[in-house]
Scaffold this active site. Structure first.
Site, short mmCIF file in Angstrom:
data_model
loop_
_atom_site.label_atom_id
_atom_site.label_comp_id
_atom_site.label_asym_id
_atom_site.label_seq_id
_atom_site.Cartn_x
_atom_site.Cartn_y
_atom_site.Cartn_z
N TYR A 49 37.83 40.93 47.01
CA TYR A 49 39.20 41.13 46.56
C TYR A 49 39.18 41.67 45.14
O TYR A 49 38.57 41.08 44.24
CB TYR A 49 39.95 39.80 46.61
CG TYR A 49 41.39 39.89 46.13
CD1 TYR A 49 42.35 40.54 46.88
CD2 TYR A 49 41.77 39.32 44.92
CE1 TYR A 49 43.66 40.64 46.45
CE2 TYR A 49 43.08 39.39 44.48
CZ TYR A 49 44.02 40.06 45.24
OH TYR A 49 45.31 40.14 44.81
N ASP B 92 33.08 43.67 39.46
CA ASP B 92 34.29 42.86 39.28
C ASP B 92 33.87 41.43 38.95
O ASP B 92 33.43 40.68 39.82
CB ASP B 92 35.12 42.92 40.57
CG ASP B 92 36.43 42.17 40.47
OD1 ASP B 92 36.58 41.34 39.55
OD2 ASP B 92 37.31 42.39 41.32
N LYS C 288 40.78 35.90 34.24
CA LYS C 288 40.71 34.44 34.36
C LYS C 288 40.31 33.76 33.05
O LYS C 288 41.14 33.50 32.21
CB LYS C 288 39.76 34.03 35.48
CG LYS C 288 40.03 34.68 36.83
CD LYS C 288 41.32 34.26 37.46
CE LYS C 288 41.45 34.82 38.86
NZ LYS C 288 42.76 34.58 39.47
#
Length: 435
Positions: free
Chosen positions: A142, A237, A270
């Protein structure tokens, strides 16, 4: 009726599905979502006044624990100076310097607000740098909800059993080539079939949106090599794994295993916001300098580098020293080992998989030999996880409300918090076994 149910019913009247991010709706595990009203250390408290040991940690950012005093102090001080200026601040540079000190491959950094923005910008940069259009991604990875990246994307899509998203034009989706993770032959075949047309491979540094599925040994180095041999770039990522799986993200885990990989572009999120919305795209200086105002690739955001959010991220990273990462590693292994032992005792087939301090548990006979890819991840017994989840919740432990998510511990998980988790596990394991 519980206060949580009242709030959920009210929310559904004005918010699609009653939530602002799909996995929060408990669609995978059933039941009523818990509406949280406060959090402190290793605990969260819901609208009915029940507290839970938290193993979600805001999906990663609460590295130090919720409402860590140093982070709260930094946020309050920044807020007193002003919430947003629409102008540069010194703190943006300080956060960028802290990121680069941990990840030398991040030679230059552009702060944005979300992981979706970071990956979207990285892809735009890769296409500009190579003059090519096609992108290779892996099923179950994702990278945010931008057009073209939602096919077999794991996370919330896996939770909802959706293969992709409506509203994405077919010509845009066609620019993304989706293959199985850890499949070298498939990668090689794509580069043969689309010679001279692939701009980049984008990969989660370690899969963490279909449960934790790490790269096979040597796979990430293979991706870097085949991309560069074919004039393409490697985008890593690290939105979930960055500064969570280790002090330097999953790149540090690979380094420790003797696999040194230098991606061309990296997406962070995050943890670098400490619980507030901060993300970043980073990478080789010559590629990053293609961004406006230096170069021709446009990217902008009024709230990019927001001073309050940057303060939270900088305080989190500053206090996330080696001792914190040792604690995270110790707590994670204590919890995972206890969960695995309880499941084994109850006769529940399962496997635990790791990415540094991140882990998840897959349930079912189909996964006991390990989960290397999305197809295997989706074969797990999600119903067993749902039963396990609710038993833990009733015992005061909040797990991710989906079988397709990583578990997150914090540095605030002390002996008392761990004891509550361990005490809840035997009954939860029996619930997972079912009749």
């Amino acid at each position: 009726m519980s206060r949580n149910q009242e709030l959920f019913d009210r929310a559904r009247g004005v918010i699609p599905g009653g939530v602002d991010s799909p996995v929060r709706a408990y669609g995978s595990v059933g039941g009523t979502p818990r509406f949280m009203v406060s959090a402190q250390g290793a605990y969260v408290t819901d609208a009915d006044g029940r507290d839970y040991v938290d193993l979600v940690a805001s999906w990663g950012p609460a590295l130090l624990g919720h409402a860590h005093p140093a982070v709260i102090e930094a946020v309050v001080e920044a807020a007193r100076r002003g919430l947003s200026f629409g102008a540069p601040t010194a703190a943006e540079t300080e956060l960028a310097e802290e990121i680069r000190s941990r990840v030398p491959a991040a030679e230059k950094i552009r702060l944005v607000s979300t992981g979706t923005e970071a990956t979207m910008t990285a892809i735009r940069l890769a296409r500009a740098a190579t003059g090519r259009d096609l992108l290779v991604k892996f099923a179950g990875h994702y990278h945010g909800h931008s057009d073209g990246l939602l096919a077999q994307a794991g996370s919330g899509l896996a939770t909802l059993a959706l293969p992709g998203s409506a509203g994405v034009p077919a010509p845009i989706a066609a620019q993304t080539l989706v293959i199985g993770y850890n499949d070298r032959a498939a990668v090689e075949e794509l580069f043969r079939a689309h010679e001279g047309k692939i701009a980049a491979i984008i990969t989660e540094a370690a899969g963490a949106n279909m449960g934790v599925v790490p790269p096979a040994p040597g796979f990430t180095a293979f991706l870097s090599d085949i991309a560069h041999r074919n004039g393409a770039l490697l985008i890593s990522d690290e939105v979930l794994t960055g500064f969570r799986s280790s002090r330097s993200g999953y790149a540090g885990v690979l380094d420790a295993a003797g696999e040194h990989v230098v991606p061309d572009l990296i997406a962070f999120g995050k943890v670098i916001g400490g619980g507030l919305p901060v993300a970043a795209v980073a990478g080789r200086a010559e590629i990053m300098d293609l961004l406006a105002p230096t170069g021709p690739v446009y990217q902008a955001g009024t709230l990019s580098g927001n001073p309050v959010a940057v303060a939270a991220g900088l305080a989190t990273l500053t206090h996330a020293d080696d001792a914190v990462y040792r604690t995270l590693d110790s707590v994670a292994h204590t919890v995972a080992d206890a969960a695995s032992a309880a499941l084994t005792e109850a006769g529940v087939p399962h496997v635990v998989q790791w990415a540094g301090t991140l882990f998840s548990i897959f349930f079912g006979e189909s996964v006991v030999g390990g989960v290397p890819d999305y197809a295997t991840a989706t074969s797990q017994d999600a119903d067993a996880y749902g039963r396990f989840f609710h038993a833990m919740l009733e015992a005061g432990v909040s797990l991710p409300p989906s079988a397709f998510e990583a578990w997150f511990v914090t540095a605030a998980h002390d002996d008392a918090a761990i004891a509550r988790i361990v005490d809840a596990l035997p009954a939860a394991a029996e619930a997972a076994r079912g009749s």
